[in-house]
Design an enzyme around this catalytic site. Structure first.
Site, mmCIF file in Angstrom:
data_model
loop_
_atom_site.group_PDB
_atom_site.id
_atom_site.type_symbol
_atom_site.label_atom_id
_atom_site.label_comp_id
_atom_site.label_asym_id
_atom_site.label_seq_id
_atom_site.Cartn_x
_atom_site.Cartn_y
_atom_site.Cartn_z
ATOM 1 C CG ASP A 677 46.368 40.191 42.923
ATOM 2 O OD1 ASP A 677 46.289 39.639 41.810
ATOM 3 O OD2 ASP A 677 47.231 41.033 43.213
ATOM 4 C CE LYS A 681 50.243 40.425 42.706
ATOM 5 N NZ LYS A 681 50.292 41.794 43.241
#
Length: 816
Positions: A677, A681
């Site tokens: 994750d 980003k």
């Protein structure tokens, strides 16, 4: 004297006629009253005329129904003792009609002259009955057959009035100011006394002719609407009555589709500067609209918006037209010869082309006559083509206020552009009274609502919001925030957010009029259809609502395929879903290209840092000319919590368990600890910085061992962490010996993106990070010695929903 005119709906039933009588009785000044035929009767008379021509005896049944309707009116309006004489008159009229229809049947032809006579009975019947009813109620009324006082030529069906002959007759016939004169609308006669009719808007024309002849103080047109409206109320819910309007504005609005009046019919009144009031028979207290030569300054730059739903656009073009005199004259000469009415004309300044709008039913005829008329020019190549586009509409923005208000055209075209409405042709007169645009018919309702809302702002600016994922934590919180803030937005920002559609994993619901936000879950459950996301997207496109926004609050990995058709349909997108921006770079770039092409927005501030202003900050730095040297970031609330609480004397596995117990991790903590994750980003930030990176190019230094990742359950994973505790303790001790702390940092520097566990000292902005905070440090040319730092909660439904909400609100400024 006042002249009143009551239309077909006003005299269509016994109740409405009683209302007409009440309105007349309330007038204290002398009045002349013009009546139309009872609603629908004129069309029925045309129908029976055609049936009689064809020898179809069905006309007798229809005629019987018309007669019975009038007899019922007599029985209801007039006392039994007084009925015989009026019944005899009306019966005599119907005997005349029947004899006329027999003659039509016999010769098998219905000429315009005969049709005018047949149609005249509609007005004669209604006016005789109402005149009799007025007298029975003590009002001194006199029946006037206008065939005796309005003289015309013999152009049957659309006769032209001889005012020199007519005006003296009117003045003489209507000289007694103590009477209520009841006049038949629509009908007249030629010099030989043969019945003629005045064409479309004929009863209005009668009122105008009589009013002008008598120099009336006012002409009142009583109909079934509250005056002239700012737009068609059937298409624009917030349309409202125009209180005052100039003659010129009324003519323009009516020419382009406003049906309340037929402008040519009111010219006699305009020429005498007689004010005209448009009033509602069924709401007589409403002030309606006053049409006059001069009006007071209005609050808005435009007065109204009218439209013609369906037109065809003819385009004549060719290099041989440039600088050649007489092409336009020849073109419009041909059209005039065949009596083709032109609605709008637009010509390129280069004279390379001329386009004009006509009624669709004339398109084939126009094509044929122009190809024949310009045969020589087409043959030698001076004219390249004569093309016709169908399924188009015209919108006209009208208002004398445009003369003193700059920017109206720019505002209009900006509204249309931001809603993806292509302008095919445009026309504006030098008087600055009217701007007309030709658009696709499918966009007419969307365009009218967008224009009306922007120029009038009666109920504020409205966004139409469609949400996928309303039942998830972020979607549910977003709806709660919108409900809580709606009153503030309306009061302070003049902004309404209309929830037009919802779709979760089970059901979908669309309502262009809006779904109540307070009861959305119940509505979706009770009225929603079984979910089919493809159909949901198609329905959004078909609705084609102005100022539409699609909010994807789901975690669906496949939903990105629908972003393209939505953006291509000029629907802006707001989403916290990272899938679209962290997929292939080609996909990332494609979405931006289509958004730019369609002049819509694709907003995703919450992709990184939830509600923290990271992407907007980064875009602001770059757009203002700053150069990004380095980005460092803690972008996971889970990993932030872990290493803010992992201190000497604690076990790493215990901190992981605590984080899971507090809800900071996914059900399987490895989904957070694997760094995927965070990699997405930092990839998004890298791409926003201008780098063409792919996900595989982001270096992810593993926090967990291969054995930990391969464990077959969460409990087995914990066992591996317990066994590997010394590794984490060693990292922690080494950092502590240097006076540093551990942080899981993603960084972007010199075109490379990477993430992993590292230690930072007291001078580093990440040293004092606490709880589950996110933090991003931007080192730029301008913020070189002292980096720009953004810190705060980077996860959680409240802050993420707030970020999505902020993006939605920002779109209101863009769209408005």
């Amino acid at each position: 004297m006042k002249v009143l005119k009551f239309g077909g709906t006003s005299v269509g039933t016994v109740d409405s006629i009683n209302q007409v009588i009440h309105i007349i009785s309330e007038n204290k000044t002398p009045v002349a009253v013009v009546y139309s035929a009872m609603g629908g009767v004129t069309n029925k008379l045309i129908e029976i005329g055609n049936l009689a021509t064809a020898g179809d005896s069905k006309y007798l049944d229809i005629l019987k129904n018309i007669e019975e309707r009038h007899m019922n009116a007599i029985r209801s309006l007039i006392g039994v003792k007084s009925q015989s004489s009026i019944i005899a008159k009306i019966k005599g009229n119907f005997n005349e009609i029947e004899d006329l229809l027999k003659g039509i049947t016999y010769i098998g032809e219905l000429t315009f002259r005969t049709l005018d006579l047949l149609l005249s009975f509609g007005e004669r019947l209604s006016t005789q009955i109402i005149t009799f009813a007025l007298n029975e109620r003590g009002i001194n009324a006199e029946y006037i057959d206008t065939r005796n006082i309005i003289k015309t030529n013999s152009h049957f069906g659309f006769a032209e009035v001889d005012f020199a002959a007519t005006n003296p007759l009117i003045k003489k016939a209507l000289s007694d100011t103590k009477k209520v004169y009841c006049l038949t609308g629509f009908i007249a006669s030629n010099y030989e006394g043969v019945t003629t009719t005045l064409g479309r808007g004929g009863s209005d024309y009668t009122a105008s002719i009589v009013g002008a002849a008598l120099n009336a103080e006012v002409i009142e047109i009583w109909t079934d609407v509250n005056g002239m409206m700012t737009s068609d109320p059937r298409k624009v819910k917030n349309a409202f009555t125009i209180p005052d309007i100039s003659y010129a504005e009324a003519m323009e609005l009516s020419h382009f589709g406003a049906k309340v009046i037929y402008p040519p019919s009111l010219v006699p009144a305009f020429q005498k500067n007689i004010p005209i009031k448009i009033l509602n028979t069924f709401s007589k207290e409403h002030p309606g609209t006053t049409i006059s030569k001069e009006i007071n300054q209005k609050a808005y730059s435009i007065t109204g918006i009218s439209s013609i739903d369906e037109i065809s656009l003819v385009n004549l073009q060719g290099n041989g037209m440039i600088g050649v005199a007489g092409v336009s004259a020849k073109l419009f000469g041909i059209l005039a010869e065949y009596k083709i009415s032109v609605i709008l004309i637009s010509q390129a300044s280069s004279e390379h082309s001329i386009c004009f709008a006509i009624e669709p039913k004339m398109a084939d005829t126009v094509q044929t006559i122009l190809e024949e008329g310009f045969k020589a020019e087409i043959s030698n190549g001076d004219i390249e083509s004569i093309s016709i586009q169908n399924s188009l509409s015209i919108i006209a923005v009208v208002g004398e206020g445009m003369k003193s208000s700059s920017g109206t055209s720019g505002k209009l075209f900006s509204i249309l552009g931001k809603n993806g409405i292509n302008v095919i042709a445009t026309a504006q007169g030098s008087s600055e009274l009217n701007i007309s645009v030709v658009i696709k018919k499918k966009d007419i309702s969307k365009a009218l609502n967008a224009i009306h809302e922007t120029f009038f702002e009666i109920d504020g600016f409205t966004l139409n919001l469609f949400i996928v994922g309303p039942s998830g934590l972020i979607g549910k919180t977003l709806l709660k925030q919108i409900a809580q803030q709606s009153e503030f937005l309306k009061k302070e920002k003049n902004l309404n957010i209309r929830l037009a559609g919802l779709a979760n994993t089970k059901k979908m619901l669309l309502d262009p009029n809006g779904i109540e936000i307070e009861t959305w879950a119940q509505k979706l459950d009770e009225a929603g259809e079984k979910i089919n996301l493809s159909e949901f997207i198609d329905d959004i496109k078909t609705l084609n609502l102005a100022n539409s926004i699609f909010a994807d609050c789901s975690a669906d990995k496949d939903i990105v395929q629908y972003y393209y058709p939505l953006l291509d349909s000029n629907i802006s997108i707001v989403t916290p879903n990272k899938v679209a921006n962290s997929g292939s770079f080609a996909e990332y770039e494609s979405l931006r290209n289509i958004a730019k092409k369609r002049n819509v927005k694709f907003l995703y501030e919450t992709n990184v840092g939830a509600g923290l202003p990271l992407i907007n900050t980064l875009q602001g730095l770059i757009n203002s000319g700053d150069q990004i040297h380095k980005i460092e970031a803690v972008l996971s609330g889970t990993l932030s919590f872990l290493f803010n609480n992992f201190v000497v004397g604690s076990k790493f596995v215990d901190i992981v368990k605590e984080a899971k117990a507090k809800g900071f991790t996914e059900p399987d903590p490895r989904d957070d600890l694997n760094g995927t994750d965070v990699a997405r980003k930092i990839l998004i930030l890298a791409r926003e910085s201008g780098l063409k990176l792919e996900f595989k190019e982001v270096e992810n230094i593993p926090l967990l061992s291969e054995e930990a990742m391969a464990a077959d359950s969460v409990e087995s994973f914990y066992d591996v962490l317990e066994k590997e505790n010394s590794k984490y303790e060693s990292l922690l001790s080494t950092a502590a010996e240097k006076g540093e702390v551990l942080r899981f940092i993603a960084s972007l520097e010199k075109g490379k993106a990477k993430l992993g566990l590292t230690s930072v000292g007291k001078s580093h902005p990440f040293y004092n990070l606490a709880g589950s905070e996110n933090i991003v440090s931007f080192t730029t040319e301008r913020y070189f010695s002292n980096p720009l730092v953004v810190k705060g909660p980077g996860a959680g439904a409240e802050v993420t929903a707030m970020g999505v909400f902020a993006d939605i609100i920002s779109l209101s400024s863009f769209l408005a």
